[in-house]
Motif scaffolding. Structure first.
Motif, PDB file in Angstrom:
ATOM      1  N   ILE A   1      45.220  83.122  96.574  1.00 42.75           N
ATOM      2  CA  ILE A   1      45.633  82.300  97.863  1.00 42.75           C
ATOM      3  C   ILE A   1      44.425  82.043  98.637  1.00 42.75           C
ATOM      4  CG2 ILE A   1      47.231  82.078  99.701  1.00 42.75           C
ATOM      5  CD1 ILE A   1      49.177  84.123  98.234  1.00 42.75           C
ATOM      6  N   ASP A   2      43.916  80.726  98.878  1.00 39.23           N
ATOM      7  CA  ASP A   2      42.823  80.554  99.801  1.00 39.23           C
ATOM      8  C   ASP A   2      43.428  79.848 100.938  1.00 39.23           C
ATOM      9  OD1 ASP A   2      41.189  81.985  98.235  1.00 39.23           O
ATOM     10  OD2 ASP A   2      41.103  80.267  96.814  1.00 39.23           O
ATOM     11  N   HIS A   3      42.601  79.736 102.171  1.00 37.73           N
ATOM     12  CA  HIS A   3      43.315  78.899 103.190  1.00 37.73           C
ATOM     13  C   HIS A   3      42.011  78.514 104.069  1.00 37.73           C
ATOM     14  CE1 HIS A   3      42.877  82.295 106.407  1.00 37.73           C
ATOM     15  NE2 HIS A   3      43.323  82.809 105.183  1.00 37.73           N
ATOM     16  N   SER A   4      42.010  77.320 104.939  1.00 36.91           N
ATOM     17  CA  SER A   4      41.025  76.798 105.546  1.00 36.91           C
ATOM     18  C   SER A   4      41.648  76.208 106.697  1.00 36.91           C
ATOM     19  CB  SER A   4      39.833  76.349 104.892  1.00 36.91           C
ATOM     20  OG  SER A   4      40.663  74.902 104.411  1.00 36.91           O
ATOM     21  N   LYS A   5      41.054  75.379 107.563  1.00 36.00           N
ATOM     22  CA  LYS A   5      41.627  74.481 108.753  1.00 36.00           C
ATOM     23  C   LYS A   5      41.996  73.354 107.946  1.00 36.00           C
ATOM     24  CE  LYS A   5      38.318  75.844 112.391  1.00 36.00           C
ATOM     25  NZ  LYS A   5      37.178  75.261 113.100  1.00 36.00           N
TER      26      LYS A   5
END
Length: 123
Positions: free
Chosen positions: A52-56
């Motif tokens: 799981i990855d996240h950014s703006k």
């Protein structure tokens, strides 16, 4: 009237809070639905790992055949261009977008059909 230091501290606090709200994450209910689909594929032997990855701009749930491979599929959650309250979900296969929809359940139904193909060809 506020003096300079007070105005500056207020504006810094407002900017800090605003930046935290712009990050895109999967909600608990969305993760539960995604992990149900993923666990079916683990039990059938198609998948072995996820990340799981996240950014703006987006959150990504990647599904791997093994830990050293590139992801088989990715489920992306992005901000909707038309509405600030809605998100767009998409399925990516080999860095090509297969389907995009506002509904996560419709995306996952499409993903289940793709996994059925993987099960038929014998992995």
């Amino acid at each position: 009237m506020l003096d300079y230091k007070k105005r500056r501290s207020i504006s810094l606090k407002m900017n800090f809070n605003y930046n935290n709200k712009t990050k895109v994450f999967f909600s608990k209910s969305e993760l539960q639905i995604i992990l149900q689909t993923y666990s079916k594929q683990v039990s059938s032997g198609v998948c072995r790992d996820y990340s799981i990855d996240h950014s703006k701009q987006k959150a990504i749930f990647s599904i791997f055949r093994s830990t050293s491979d590139k992801p088989i599929f990715q489920i992306e959650k992005k901000n909707n261009v038309k509405s600030k309250l809605l998100f767009d979900f998409s399925i990516t296969y080999k860095q090509k977008i297969i389907d995009t929809n506002v509904s996560l359940s419709k995306i996952l139904k499409r993903l289940d059909k793709k996994f059925e193909f993987f099960n038929k060809i014998g992995r």
